[in-house]
Design a protein around this motif. Structure first.
Motif: not given
Length: 364
Positions: A161-165, A168
């Motif tokens: 997920d690109p929204a998670i830094r 993951q």
């Protein structure tokens, strides 16, 4: 030791009963005919050894060109396991048909399994991972085999997920966003397996997404940036700096080859695995730098340098393990500290395992 009576009056297993061993569960494969494509490599050879211990009749189909011929014999040694070894290409339909015709089970592990190499030569990746897989699937579908296990890869998750830094966890049912040619070819193989197998009258299938497999006798390949335990260990042994691509912040879920072989063998026989896709990982994130720090104490001259991040190298993540525990009834037994120590001990005792091309490279 307590027992539990359920609503039907049946007595369940004792709560603290010992787990059934992998060897005991694999007794179901006694005298079964198992074909393993790509069975002469790192995972394949360990899997074949495990199948032979279960008294299965094993046929290996392998081109024997992923490593130098001496490596296949001296390191992987599948020729000495009492199996039938067929030197052939999975794109050769007649060869595939001959070995699968009488098979009870098929493990499809053959692949052009190098992220960097697939990026350089997508034509070879397409031939091996797409065209070859299509041949294996079609011939399996036309055979009397009970089940095919497809070896896939955690690379299908890409960076997640690109929204998670940061690190993951990768779940089997999440959106898949591959970032490399290799990952894309593996995702295609998964979809095609579902399309061609699993019907009411045909063979079953199970898909395994391997995370970062490591362990002796793994050796690096020229131009690759995979297999970081082997790469970093050999650089340290040669007295060279351990190169940390991008600073070594990438996270991997390192799973030992012995555990991977056990998971793959169990996927052939576990009833609940039919039609399922399962991660094969530990559920524990480990950064590349952490791996280097486990290796460094074994080599007094060890040091690190930072190098650019290679194209297509995912930032990484780690496996969700609920499915592997429930459907496969499997969990890894070798943690990364013990596994890295095993590898370093093996490398120290097996100096000829360092490839000649690597030893001849100029130090960075």
């Amino acid at each position: 030791m307590s027992q539990t009576v359920n609503g039907n009056g049946a007595v369940s297993a004792p709560r603290n009963a010992p787990e059934e061993t992998v060897a005991a569960r694999l007794e179901k494969l006694r005298d079964a005919r198992v074909v393993v494509t790509g069975g002469a490599g790192l995972v394949g050879s360990r899997l074949v050894a495990l199948l032979r211990q279960a008294d299965a009749e094993v046929t290996v189909l392998d081109r024997l060109d992923a490593y130098p011929e001496s490596a296949h014999t001296a390191l992987f040694g599948v020729e000495n396991l009492g199996v039938r070894v067929v030197v052939g290409d999975i794109c050769d339909r007649e060869a595939v048909r001959r070995v699968i015709a009488d098979a009870d089970f098929v493990v499809h592990a053959a692949a052009y399994a190098d992220v960097a190499a697939c990026t350089r030569r997508p034509d070879i990746a397409f031939r091996a991972n797409v065209q070859g897989t299509q041949v294996v699937l079609e011939e399996t579908a036309a055979s009397k085999a009970r089940r095919l296990v497809l070896v896939s890869s955690a690379a299908v998750y890409g960076d997640g997920d690109p929204a998670i830094r940061g690190p993951q966890v990768f779940h089997e049912d999440q959106r898949l966003l591959p970032v490399s040619v290799y990952a894309n070819s593996k995702l295609w193989a998964e979809h095609q397996t579902r399309l061609l197998l699993g019907g009411p009258d045909g063979p079953e299938y199970a898909v395994l997404r391997y995370f970062s497999v490591y362990g002796d006798p793994q050796i690096p390949k020229p131009g690759s940036h995979s297999w970081m335990v082997a790469w970093l260990s050999m650089q340290a042994r040669l007295g060279r700096p351990m190169r940390l691509n991008g600073g070594g912040v990438q996270v991997r879920d390192l799973v030992h080859v012995e555990d991977v072989a056990a998971a793959t063998a169990l996927a052939l026989i576990e009833e609940r695995m039919a039609g399922q896709t399962v991660n094969v990982g530990t559920g524990v994130p480990t950064s590349v730098r952490e791996v280097g720090e486990l290796i460094a104490p074994h080599f007094p001259r060890s040091r690190f340098i930072t190098t650019p991040m290679p194209e297509g190298d995912p930032l990484g993540g780690y496996a969700a393990t609920d499915h592997s525990r429930e459907l496969l009834r499997w969990k890894p037994r070798i943690d990364v500290r013990a596994g890295v120590e095993r590898y370093v001990r093996w490398l120290t005792a097996t100096p000829h395992a360092v490839p000649g091309w690597l030893a001849a490279e100029p130090a960075a």
